[in-house]
Design a protein around this motif. Structure first.
Motif: not given
Length: 259
Positions: A234-250
């Motif tokens: 979820d968003d909270a667990a993903a909060a520290q991912l540098e490439l989070a926007d890329y994973y969402r786009s993928t």
């Protein structure tokens, strides 16, 4: 490694989709079952689909990840008891088709070897469900676990016992010090690994898992070397991912990929 960032209330259905697809193509598949809070929404979603008749586990087999050492048979915190209550009793998976490490065995080493043999004879795990600890452990493979490890006895860290005290009425002294657990080498043999992590408390572990260096200090990072891992956060667990926007786009463009 595929990273899927979605609302927590969607994760259970998405993992259930993975299980449904597996059962459709292989009705006698072997599932790897985790305990704890992470897979509960998945088990709810699969149970609902079994009740609706859209999934059947009647021909499946399953193996659990781990078990405490020394708890009496039927103890409410025994993982055999937990998985029976949380999942097996709610679906059409035969009770005798589910096997876990025997934490009450007189010879623990022999029990571990027997469990490994049973998994091999079943043909290996097709889909393994995992959670992740705040210190990066998967199953009970604590930091500094060997990447080649097999099912064995492990000593739990103080942090893991503190984290699990909530299942023992908050009494950390009641949490066993030892466990039997599938090793990292064992888990890596599963054909598909599905890991679920939610909440801010898992954010650092998720960052290390997905984007950190592969290190025994963060045991889950070995999954970077697995050919088929799906991570649901979820968003909270993903909060520290540098490439989070890329994973969402993928993920947003996932259905446009020719498979």
């Amino acid at each position: 490694m595929e990273v899927i960032i979605v609302r927590e209330d969607r994760i259970g259905d998405l993992v259930a989709d993975e299980i449904a697809a597996l059962m459709a193509r292989k009705p006698d598949a072997v599932l790897g079952l985790a305990t704890g809070s992470s897979p509960l929404r998945t088990y709810d979603a699969v149970a609902d689909r079994v009740a609706e008749g859209t999934i059947s586990l009647a021909r499946a087999r399953a193996f659990t990840l781990d078990e405490y050492v020394g708890l009496a048979e039927g103890h409410p915190c025994s993982y055999r008891t937990v998985i029976e209550q949380d999942f097996v009793s709610r679906v059409d998976l035969p009770t005798d088709a589910v096997q876990g490490p025997n934490g009450g065995a007189a010879d623990l080493a022999a029990a571990c070897a027997s469990f490994e043999s049973a998994m091999r004879e079943a043909g290996g795990v097709d889909l393994q469900i995992l959670g992740i600890g705040t210190d990066g452990h998967i199953a009970f493979n604590e930091p500094a676990s060997s990447f080649a490890s097999r099912t064995r006895v492990k000593t739990l860290t103080d942090q893991t016992r503190l984290d699990n005290a909530r299942f023992f009425d908050g009494n950390v002294d009641a949490v066993p010090v030892h466990c039997l657990t599938q090793g990292l080498g064992t888990i890596m043999e599963a054909r598909h690994v599905v890991l679920v992590a939610t909440g801010a408390g898992k954010a650092e572990a998720v960052r290390q898992l997905v984007e950190g260096a592969v290190s025994a200090l963060w045991p889950a990072t070995i999954l970077q070397h697995h050919p088929h891992v799906t991570v649901f956060v979820d968003d909270a667990a993903a909060a520290q991912l540098e490439l989070a926007d890329y994973y969402r786009s993928t993920y947003a463009h996932r259905d446009s990929v020719i498979r």
